[in-house]
Design a protein around this motif. Structure first.
Motif, PDB file in Angstrom:
ATOM      1  N   ILE A  39       5.784   8.617   1.440  1.00  0.00           N
ATOM      2  CA  ILE A  39       5.284   9.078   2.591  1.00  0.00           C
ATOM      3  C   ILE A  39       4.242   8.094   3.291  1.00  0.00           C
ATOM      4  O   ILE A  39       3.416   7.450   2.786  1.00  0.00           O
ATOM      5  N   ILE A  40       4.293   7.969   4.548  1.00  0.00           N
ATOM      6  CA  ILE A  40       3.425   6.880   5.129  1.00  0.00           C
ATOM      7  C   ILE A  40       3.063   7.380   6.534  1.00  0.00           C
ATOM      8  O   ILE A  40       3.278   8.474   7.234  1.00  0.00           O
ATOM      9  N   ALA A  41       2.174   6.572   7.275  1.00  0.00           N
ATOM     10  CA  ALA A  41       1.919   6.715   8.693  1.00  0.00           C
ATOM     11  C   ALA A  41       1.089   8.274   8.580  1.00  0.00           C
ATOM     12  O   ALA A  41       0.222   8.572   7.972  1.00  0.00           O
ATOM     13  N   GLY A  42       1.498   8.899   9.823  1.00  0.00           N
ATOM     14  CA  GLY A  42       0.863  10.178  10.256  1.00  0.00           C
ATOM     15  C   GLY A  42       0.860  11.100   9.055  1.00  0.00           C
ATOM     16  O   GLY A  42       0.081  12.018   8.868  1.00  0.00           O
ATOM     17  N   THR A  43       2.187  11.065   8.126  1.00  0.00           N
ATOM     18  CA  THR A  43       2.263  12.145   7.122  1.00  0.00           C
ATOM     19  C   THR A  43       1.298  11.764   6.207  1.00  0.00           C
ATOM     20  O   THR A  43       0.849  12.924   5.368  1.00  0.00           O
ATOM     21  N   LEU A  44       1.184  10.517   5.865  1.00  0.00           N
ATOM     22  CA  LEU A  44       0.099  10.189   4.653  1.00  0.00           C
ATOM     23  C   LEU A  44      -1.330  10.552   5.128  1.00  0.00           C
ATOM     24  O   LEU A  44      -2.157  11.005   4.576  1.00  0.00           O
ATOM     25  N   ILE A 238       1.131   6.214  -0.961  1.00  0.00           N
ATOM     26  CA  ILE A 238       0.704   4.962  -1.146  1.00  0.00           C
ATOM     27  C   ILE A 238      -0.462   5.169  -1.802  1.00  0.00           C
ATOM     28  O   ILE A 238      -1.467   6.034  -1.563  1.00  0.00           O
ATOM     29  N   HIS A 239      -0.938   4.353  -3.040  1.00  0.00           N
ATOM     30  CA  HIS A 239      -1.966   4.449  -3.978  1.00  0.00           C
ATOM     31  C   HIS A 239      -3.150   4.191  -3.144  1.00  0.00           C
ATOM     32  O   HIS A 239      -4.120   5.044  -3.084  1.00  0.00           O
ATOM     33  N   ASP A 240      -3.190   3.249  -2.687  1.00  0.00           N
ATOM     34  CA  ASP A 240      -4.467   2.520  -1.899  1.00  0.00           C
ATOM     35  C   ASP A 240      -4.435   3.117  -0.452  1.00  0.00           C
ATOM     36  O   ASP A 240      -4.589   2.235   0.390  1.00  0.00           O
ATOM     37  N   TYR A 241      -4.612   4.318  -0.418  1.00  0.00           N
ATOM     38  CA  TYR A 241      -4.149   5.058   0.846  1.00  0.00           C
ATOM     39  C   TYR A 241      -5.532   4.787   1.913  1.00  0.00           C
ATOM     40  O   TYR A 241      -5.360   4.806   3.082  1.00  0.00           O
ATOM     41  N   ASP A 242      -6.736   4.695   1.302  1.00  0.00           N
ATOM     42  CA  ASP A 242      -7.904   4.446   2.243  1.00  0.00           C
ATOM     43  C   ASP A 242      -7.914   2.863   2.874  1.00  0.00           C
ATOM     44  O   ASP A 242      -8.063   2.649   3.936  1.00  0.00           O
ATOM     45  N   GLU A 243      -7.398   2.209   2.118  1.00  0.00           N
ATOM     46  CA  GLU A 243      -7.090   0.749   2.489  1.00  0.00           C
ATOM     47  C   GLU A 243      -6.117   0.573   3.631  1.00  0.00           C
ATOM     48  O   GLU A 243      -6.398  -0.049   4.850  1.00  0.00           O
ATOM     49  N   TYR A 244      -4.996   1.451   3.523  1.00  0.00           N
ATOM     50  CA  TYR A 244      -3.670   1.343   4.169  1.00  0.00           C
ATOM     51  C   TYR A 244      -4.172   2.132   5.828  1.00  0.00           C
ATOM     52  O   TYR A 244      -3.769   1.631   6.618  1.00  0.00           O
ATOM     53  N   LEU A 245      -4.591   3.446   5.551  1.00  0.00           N
ATOM     54  CA  LEU A 245      -5.074   4.091   6.553  1.00  0.00           C
ATOM     55  C   LEU A 245      -6.126   3.481   7.438  1.00  0.00           C
ATOM     56  O   LEU A 245      -6.054   3.610   8.769  1.00  0.00           O
ATOM     57  N   SER A 246      -7.079   2.734   6.596  1.00  0.00           N
ATOM     58  CA  SER A 246      -8.057   2.106   7.573  1.00  0.00           C
ATOM     59  C   SER A 246      -7.492   1.118   8.441  1.00  0.00           C
ATOM     60  O   SER A 246      -8.014   0.813   9.617  1.00  0.00           O
ATOM     61  N   PHE A 247      -6.660   0.468   7.694  1.00  0.00           N
ATOM     62  CA  PHE A 247      -5.871  -0.909   8.371  1.00  0.00           C
ATOM     63  C   PHE A 247      -5.245  -0.201   9.556  1.00  0.00           C
ATOM     64  O   PHE A 247      -5.226  -0.928  10.789  1.00  0.00           O
ATOM     65  N   LYS A 248      -4.344   0.728   9.544  1.00  0.00           N
ATOM     66  CA  LYS A 248      -3.393   1.294  10.529  1.00  0.00           C
ATOM     67  C   LYS A 248      -4.039   1.971  11.549  1.00  0.00           C
ATOM     68  O   LYS A 248      -3.787   2.023  12.758  1.00  0.00           O
ATOM     69  N   PHE A 249      -5.203   2.988  11.056  1.00  0.00           N
ATOM     70  CA  PHE A 249      -5.717   4.019  12.127  1.00  0.00           C
ATOM     71  C   PHE A 249      -7.267   3.644  12.182  1.00  0.00           C
ATOM     72  O   PHE A 249      -7.952   4.165  13.368  1.00  0.00           O
ATOM     73  N   GLY A 250      -7.767   2.731  11.452  1.00  0.00           N
ATOM     74  CA  GLY A 250      -9.322   2.646  11.898  1.00  0.00           C
ATOM     75  C   GLY A 250     -10.128   3.765  10.887  1.00  0.00           C
ATOM     76  O   GLY A 250      -9.717   3.861   9.801  1.00  0.00           O
ATOM     77  N   ASN A 251     -11.046   4.381  11.581  1.00  0.00           N
ATOM     78  CA  ASN A 251     -11.703   5.274  10.989  1.00  0.00           C
ATOM     79  C   ASN A 251     -10.948   6.604  11.058  1.00  0.00           C
ATOM     80  O   ASN A 251     -11.116   7.763  11.826  1.00  0.00           O
ATOM     81  N   TRP A 252     -10.221   6.570   9.995  1.00  0.00           N
ATOM     82  CA  TRP A 252      -8.874   7.837   9.842  1.00  0.00           C
ATOM     83  C   TRP A 252      -9.533   9.205   9.589  1.00  0.00           C
ATOM     84  O   TRP A 252      -8.870  10.260   9.818  1.00  0.00           O
TER      85      TRP A 252
END
Length: 271
Positions: A39-44, A238-252
């Protein structure tokens, strides 16, 4: 284009719960056939910030590296519960103009305003995204991004000629819509094949906007997964969700302002 509907919180929740059902069907098939997904993006994001759907979200996203996507697509031909669900992409659905798949529920409707004229059934859906390799170098990814943009706009033209508010762009989309989409998809499939000849450290959904200056995402994010709780169900995320979400959304972790909480505009809803 029909005037978009304003749906109620109850309708939104019923849409979300139907999409959760579709996510569970993806999980079932992937477990059965040993297919790797996330699951990715807004779902993650929803999973880690809200424990489920973002309260105003009206879609759900699943991604596969290309090889796994093709396995899932093939598995749907034999393993999908076709009494309840159907899978669409441009290879099995006449008139479908998106470069990724959708899993939908039978007996429902969720029609985006401006797409009513497209010649295929439009039930409540979740997006099924293939991830393809893109160049490691920033210049190569930039060129690839422009290439993808051109293909995407050609495919979108049939909807854009009605949905676009700007008159000049609407005219441009109208002209582009006369190009046979079979020709466009033939080019797209050749491009997909070319992109996957070499494994790189970067991937992207070729036919979906990549709103970051890198024009891609780290492949390792999608390769390394862990159990992720979403609406009291456990999915691969995604296991490294904080790194991914920060990359995609900034301060998620911070809720966006009201004006940035976007939803689709629907003209028909039946859940």
């Amino acid at each position: 284009m029909k005037i978009p509907l304003v749906f109620s919180p109850d309708q939104l929740r019923r849409i979300q719960l139907t999409q959760l059902e579709l996510l569970c069907e993806v999980r079932r098939i992937c477990k059965l056939r040993n297919i790797h997904y996330n699951i990715i993006a807004g779902t993650l994001l929803g999973a880690h910030r809200h424990g489920g759907f973002i309260p105003w979200d009206d879609d759900a996203d699943v991604a596969f590296l290309r090889e796994e996507y093709e396995k899932f697509r093939s598995a749907c031909e034999n393993d999908l519960n076709t009494e309840k669900y159907y899978f669409q992409d441009h290879r099995n659905t006449e008139g479908y103009r998106w470069g990724y798949g959708k899993l939908r529920k039978k007996g429902t409707e969720l029609v985006v305003a401006g797409t009513e004229h497209l010649p295929y059934e439009q039930g409540v859906w979740i997006d099924i995204f293939p991830l393809d390799f893109v160049p490691d170098g920033k210049t190569g990814r930039t060129i690839s991004n422009f290439h993808c943009f051109c293909i995407r706009k050609l495919l979108y033209s049939e909807a854009g000629r009605l949905r676009e508010k700007n008159r000049s762009l609407r005219l441009l989309y109208t002209l582009l819509s006369y190009i046979d989409c079979r020709v466009v998809f033939e080019h797209y499939e050749k491009y997909v094949s070319a992109r996957n000849r070499k494994r790189t450290q970067w991937v992207r959904i070729l036919m979906f906007p990549t709103p970051n200056k890198e024009f891609g995402y780290r492949c390792r994010w999608y390769e390394n997964s862990s159990d992720t709780v979403f609406e009291d169900e456990t999915f691969s995320g995604i296991h490294d969700y904080d790194e991914y979400l920060s990359f995609k959304f900034g301060n998620w972790k911070v809720l966006p302002p009201l004006k940035e909480r976007k939803q689709h505009k629907f003209s028909r809803i039946k859940v």
